[in-house]
Design a protein around this motif. Structure first.
Motif, mmCIF file in Angstrom:
data_model
loop_
_atom_site.group_PDB
_atom_site.id
_atom_site.type_symbol
_atom_site.label_atom_id
_atom_site.label_comp_id
_atom_site.label_asym_id
_atom_site.label_seq_id
_atom_site.Cartn_x
_atom_site.Cartn_y
_atom_site.Cartn_z
ATOM 1 N N GLY A 218 0.824 -1.208 0.000
ATOM 2 C CA GLY A 218 0.000 0.000 0.000
ATOM 3 C C GLY A 218 0.859 1.259 0.000
ATOM 4 N N ALA A 219 1.936 1.231 0.803
ATOM 5 C CA ALA A 219 2.868 2.368 0.834
ATOM 6 C C ALA A 219 3.513 2.561 -0.532
ATOM 7 C CB ALA A 219 3.932 2.158 1.914
ATOM 8 N N PHE A 220 3.804 1.451 -1.220
ATOM 9 C CA PHE A 220 4.376 1.549 -2.561
ATOM 10 C C PHE A 220 3.386 2.196 -3.529
ATOM 11 C CE2 PHE A 220 4.839 -0.054 -6.882
ATOM 12 C CZ PHE A 220 6.118 0.397 -7.175
ATOM 13 N N GLN B 291 5.426 15.759 4.260
ATOM 14 C CA GLN B 291 4.164 15.028 4.429
ATOM 15 C C GLN B 291 4.172 13.720 3.635
ATOM 16 O OE1 GLN B 291 0.055 17.007 4.306
ATOM 17 N NE2 GLN B 291 0.449 16.474 2.182
ATOM 18 N N MET B 292 4.589 13.781 2.373
ATOM 19 C CA MET B 292 4.608 12.579 1.536
ATOM 20 C C MET B 292 5.580 11.537 2.095
ATOM 21 S SD MET B 292 2.338 12.949 -0.631
ATOM 22 C CE MET B 292 1.557 13.791 -1.957
ATOM 23 N N LEU B 293 6.777 11.965 2.479
ATOM 24 C CA LEU B 293 7.755 11.027 3.037
ATOM 25 C C LEU B 293 7.253 10.444 4.361
ATOM 26 C CD1 LEU B 293 11.075 12.904 2.208
ATOM 27 C CD2 LEU B 293 10.180 10.830 1.112
ATOM 28 N N ALA B 294 6.621 11.283 5.197
ATOM 29 C CA ALA B 294 6.060 10.802 6.464
ATOM 30 C C ALA B 294 4.997 9.745 6.211
ATOM 31 C CB ALA B 294 5.458 11.974 7.246
ATOM 32 N N LEU B 295 4.121 10.014 5.262
ATOM 33 C CA LEU B 295 3.039 9.071 4.983
ATOM 34 C C LEU B 295 3.569 7.752 4.435
ATOM 35 C CD1 LEU B 295 0.355 11.542 3.621
ATOM 36 C CD2 LEU B 295 0.294 10.275 5.781
ATOM 37 N N ILE B 296 4.570 7.805 3.570
ATOM 38 C CA ILE B 296 5.160 6.565 3.050
ATOM 39 C C ILE B 296 5.743 5.742 4.202
ATOM 40 C CG2 ILE B 296 7.028 5.605 1.637
ATOM 41 C CD1 ILE B 296 6.559 8.107 -0.253
ATOM 42 N N GLY B 297 6.486 6.410 5.084
ATOM 43 C CA GLY B 297 7.078 5.700 6.219
ATOM 44 C C GLY B 297 6.043 5.120 7.160
#
Length: 190
Positions: free
Chosen positions: A34-36, A133-139
């Protein structure tokens, strides 16, 4: 209207239900997958804008759809992490980010209807907020702290970046409000 950049933006919207379904699959690597999918959507955001400028294919439809697609996928991801983590420490910054998105969108719409949208155009702070925000959400979506036995601390980094994004979000909201305030008071700068 159906040029390459607009099709890529539409693809990002189509990825939203795919992202949600994959993330909630009953499968060991569902959160990572899902993160991908979320990462893929985030990359298309950069790519469609680049192509629109490079190919000179900017359209009114694309100008409308691009920010809508961004807000839809980010709002979906924020809801998903608040569900997955179910903690005040994720919910507070997630709510701050959602409130800012709604507020700034409404502010930009009002400024646009007043003919002065450029006073609240995207700033460096807004771009930095989006990156964090995008990097935080991926992590946070990935849930990874180790990979093949090696510590990578994606979740920990995700927490830190989520708070950085929330601070930048509030800061940019204040900056945009200050820029719009004279117009709200009816005293437009000359």
């Amino acid at each position: 209207m159906w040029n390459v950049p607009n099709c890529i933006t539409l693809f990002r919207v189509i990825l939203i239900p795919v992202f949600v379904v994959v993330y909630f699959l009953d499968w060991r690597w569902a959160h990572e997958a899902g993160a991908f999918v979320f990462w893929l959507a985030a990359i298309t955001d950069w790519f469609d804008g680049y192509l629109a400028r490079k190919l000179e294919q900017s359209t009114p439809f694309g100008a409308f759809l691009d920010p809508v697609a961004d807000k839809l996928i980010v709002a979906t991801a924020l809801l998903m992490i608040t569900h997955s983590y179910a903690t005040l420490w994720i919910t507070l910054p997630a709510v701050a980010l959602l409130v800012r998105e709604i507020y700034v969108s409404a502010l930009r719409e009002w400024m646009g209807s007043s003919g002065v949208r450029d006073a609240v155009k995207v700033s460096f702070i807004g771009k930095a907020k989006t990156t964090a925000q995008m990097l935080a959400l991926i992590g946070l979506l990935s849930g990874l702290e180790t990979f093949m036995g090696f510590p990578i601390y994606w979740v920990t980094l995700g927490y830190i970046l989520l708070y950085i994004a929330a601070v930048l979000s509030i800061w940019s909201m204040i900056v945009y409000t200050k820029a719009a305030w004279p117009y709200m008071k009816g005293v437009a700068p000359k």
